[in-house]
Design a protein around this motif. Structure first.
Motif, PDB file in Angstrom:
ATOM      1  N   GLY A 148       0.858  -1.272  -0.143  1.00 40.18           N
ATOM      2  CA  GLY A 148       0.016   0.192   0.049  1.00 40.18           C
ATOM      3  C   GLY A 148       0.939   1.266  -0.085  1.00 40.18           C
ATOM      4  O   GLY A 148       2.002   1.211   0.392  1.00 40.18           O
ATOM      5  N   PRO A 149       0.089   2.443  -0.264  1.00 45.03           N
ATOM      6  CA  PRO A 149       0.967   3.612  -0.321  1.00 45.03           C
ATOM      7  C   PRO A 149       1.569   3.990   1.207  1.00 45.03           C
ATOM      8  O   PRO A 149       0.958   3.710   1.991  1.00 45.03           O
ATOM      9  CB  PRO A 149      -0.188   4.685  -0.518  1.00 45.03           C
ATOM     10  N   PRO A 150       2.436   4.759   1.223  1.00 39.40           N
ATOM     11  CA  PRO A 150       3.173   5.081   2.640  1.00 39.40           C
ATOM     12  C   PRO A 150       2.190   6.017   3.357  1.00 39.40           C
ATOM     13  O   PRO A 150       1.353   6.715   2.941  1.00 39.40           O
ATOM     14  CB  PRO A 150       4.413   5.768   2.067  1.00 39.40           C
ATOM     15  N   TYR A 151       2.659   6.372   4.647  1.00 37.33           N
ATOM     16  CA  TYR A 151       1.917   7.327   5.440  1.00 37.33           C
ATOM     17  C   TYR A 151       2.969   8.364   5.428  1.00 37.33           C
ATOM     18  O   TYR A 151       4.445   8.277   5.383  1.00 37.33           O
ATOM     19  CB  TYR A 151       2.288   6.602   6.915  1.00 37.33           C
ATOM     20  N   ASP A 152       2.338   9.517   4.949  1.00 39.44           N
ATOM     21  CA  ASP A 152       3.299  10.654   4.579  1.00 39.44           C
ATOM     22  C   ASP A 152       3.925  11.450   5.771  1.00 39.44           C
ATOM     23  O   ASP A 152       3.205  12.341   6.491  1.00 39.44           O
ATOM     24  CB  ASP A 152       2.551  11.809   3.792  1.00 39.44           C
ATOM     25  N   ASN A 167       5.748   4.956   9.476  1.00 37.79           N
ATOM     26  CA  ASN A 167       6.110   4.512   8.207  1.00 37.79           C
ATOM     27  C   ASN A 167       6.801   3.320   7.961  1.00 37.79           C
ATOM     28  O   ASN A 167       7.090   2.386   7.221  1.00 37.79           O
ATOM     29  CB  ASN A 167       6.660   5.902   7.262  1.00 37.79           C
ATOM     30  N   GLU A 168       7.843   3.437   8.950  1.00 35.14           N
ATOM     31  CA  GLU A 168       8.894   2.233   8.974  1.00 35.14           C
ATOM     32  C   GLU A 168       8.154   0.731   9.138  1.00 35.14           C
ATOM     33  O   GLU A 168       8.431  -0.301   8.438  1.00 35.14           O
ATOM     34  CB  GLU A 168      10.050   2.407   9.806  1.00 35.14           C
ATOM     35  N   THR A 169       7.352   1.052  10.178  1.00 28.99           N
ATOM     36  CA  THR A 169       6.429  -0.100  10.476  1.00 28.99           C
ATOM     37  C   THR A 169       5.974  -0.736   8.981  1.00 28.99           C
ATOM     38  O   THR A 169       5.617  -1.944   8.889  1.00 28.99           O
ATOM     39  CB  THR A 169       5.469   0.121  11.562  1.00 28.99           C
ATOM     40  N   PHE A 191       3.186  -0.208  -4.197  1.00 32.63           N
ATOM     41  CA  PHE A 191       2.926   1.425  -4.299  1.00 32.63           C
ATOM     42  C   PHE A 191       3.817   2.208  -3.295  1.00 32.63           C
ATOM     43  O   PHE A 191       3.999   3.329  -3.558  1.00 32.63           O
ATOM     44  CB  PHE A 191       1.590   1.559  -3.799  1.00 32.63           C
ATOM     45  N   PHE A 192       4.409   1.466  -2.507  1.00 34.08           N
ATOM     46  CA  PHE A 192       4.905   2.157  -1.277  1.00 34.08           C
ATOM     47  C   PHE A 192       6.164   2.784  -1.800  1.00 34.08           C
ATOM     48  O   PHE A 192       6.472   3.942  -1.524  1.00 34.08           O
ATOM     49  CB  PHE A 192       5.195   0.992  -0.115  1.00 34.08           C
TER      50      PHE A 192
END
Length: 468
Positions: A148-152, A167-169, A191-192
């Motif tokens: 999935g897409p990252p946490y910004d 985000n590392e998790t 996506f990440f």
């Protein structure tokens, strides 16, 4: 070309890391594709944008795509609805994405984060292994795991402080998915990493840049289009043109065609070249209007960050042997634009000319698809109520006044339930669900009808002083 350097480098590094990974094949005629995910799938457009590409690029290859996104879901929630909500749709292909909710939230602001992360990753691993067992049992259904897409985390905004380490998790969860895909012989789409690369490049220039809706979590329309682009690119569809035409006007010969037909080529008084043109595909319409609740950015804006136009939207008209001068491009008798002989000799991309009849044909398909998406989202809200609340109370699909009373009495248990009550009060009636499903089916039928190839008459008229 400098603007793409970081992006290209990221893709090359990603390919080096993923040599053991299997990329997905393009979807085929008759496929039934289910996109399993969380709120990024439920409320996002990426799967809708993917389907729009397939309808416009392969209008003869009818297929069906379904959202199975549910807000707030982690892998253990998806496990609880995998059979009924995903495989109940009889898919030929399932894509599965999770990680945003699995990785936690406020826990990153507390002490002993490492202990929480270890516990959370173990929980994800346990649920995901059970999900894999179910997926493997459905041997005739292909699986595509999606990182999935990252946490910004790096977005600079004083009103929305980041959760350091989240985000590392998430990246570790993506690694779990990669390994599972490799072990099970499934495809994997990332996506990440590529979205992280876009964030890094843009935020180096503008720290306030974000692809999300402003919550660091949910991609806005441009973020959703990036996801669709990376998915389609992973399927090997980059470089597949809408159509290519190359004609020598001096000799009146068709030198090359790709994915189209050219006929009845001629020259008349005042007309440098005229011919019938039948493309097998439509240009891909990139919406310039922000659509959806809370969205501030458009689908089109994604083309500022990756080469969507260059790789996925090329409808080239190349005319050699023209006398020097300017030429009016007309399609079906309507003026489109003016180009000089040099530009036409090199080739122009008609897919970016938004007033062509073929582009406007595609826009109609886009709007029908958007309306279909709006109705489908009601079904996803209904699914959230069924699986998140009623299944836990032993009332799955009971759909009666007793279920409604139970929901009203349970509002205090979930802060999101109140927002779903109105939708459930309608959708608990099978006649309402049937009517809305009929509406979606009608929209899909019209999408494919409107996407069918149409013959157009293309003319190049040389401008003269009188014309001017």
């Amino acid at each position: 070309m400098k603007r793409w350097r970081l992006y290209v480098l990221c893709i090359l590094l990603g390919c080096m890391k993923m040599q053991a990974q299997t990329l997905p094949m393009p979807f085929q005629k008759g496929d039934r594709v289910v996109f399993l995910g969380n709120s990024i799938t439920e409320g996002g457009h990426y799967h809708s944008y993917i389907w729009l590409y397939y309808v416009t690029r392969f209008p003869e290859s009818r297929m069906q795509m379904y959202s199975a996104g549910t807000g707030g879901d982690a892998s253990w929630n998806m496990l609880e609805r995998l059979e009924e909500d995903v495989y109940g749709k009889k898919p030929t292909v399932v894509t599965a994405s999770f990680g945003m909710n699995d990785s936690g939230y406020s826990e990153y602001l507390k002490d002993d984060v490492e202990k929480f992360v270890s516990s959370q990753l173990l929980r994800v691993d346990t649920a995901f292994r059970k999900m894999q067992d179910i997926m493997l049992a459905h041997k005739d259904t292909k699986v595509i795991l999606v990182g999935g897409p990252p946490y910004d985390e790096k977005w600079q905004n004083d009103k929305n402080k980041p959760l350091p380490g989240k985000n590392e998790t998430m990246s570790r969860i993506v690694e779990m998915q990669k390994k599972a895909a490799s072990m099970n012989g499934w495809s994997f789409v990332d996506f990440f990493s590529p979205i992280e690369a876009v964030n890094k490049e843009q935020q180096a220039k503008t720290p306030a840049f974000t692809l999300t809706q402003g919550d660091r979590i949910h991609p806005d329309n441009h973020g959703n289009m990036l996801m669709a682009y990376f998915f389609l690119k992973s399927q090997g569809l980059a470089g597949k043109p809408v159509a290519n035409v190359c004609i020598n006007a001096a000799t009146r010969k068709v030198l090359n065609t790709e994915n189209c037909y050219v006929s009845k080529l001629k020259q008349d008084n005042g007309i440098a070249l005229a011919f019938n043109y039948l493309a097998k595909s439509l240009p891909y319409p990139l919406d310039t209007v922000p659509r959806g609740w809370g969205k501030k950015h458009s689908q089109f804006e994604a083309s500022e960050y990756v080469p969507i136009i260059e790789e996925l939207n090329q409808e080239i008209l190349q005319v050699k042997g023209l006398q020097p001068g300017n030429y009016m491009l007309k399609i079906d008798g309507h003026f489109i634009a003016t180009f000089d002989a040099g530009a036409l000799g090199s080739g122009i991309n008609m897919a970016v000319l938004y007033n062509t009849p073929q582009y406007q044909q595609a826009v109609k398909v886009m709007h029908l698809n958007e309306e279909r998406w709006n109705i489908e989202k009601r079904f996803r809200e209904y699914a959230w109520t069924e699986f998140r609340i009623l299944k836990q109370k032993g009332m799955l699909f009971q759909d009666n006044l007793a279920a409604m009373d139970t929901l009203r009495a349970s509002v205090h248990e979930n802060i999101f339930l109140a927002g779903h009550l109105d939708n459930f009060s309608k959708m608990m009636y099978p006649e309402i669900r049937e009517a809305w499903q009929d509406g979606m089916d009608l929209l899909v039928n019209r999408m494919y009808e409107l996407a069918q190839p149409v013959v157009h008459r293309i003319e190049l008229v040389k401008e003269t002083e009188t014309c001017q």
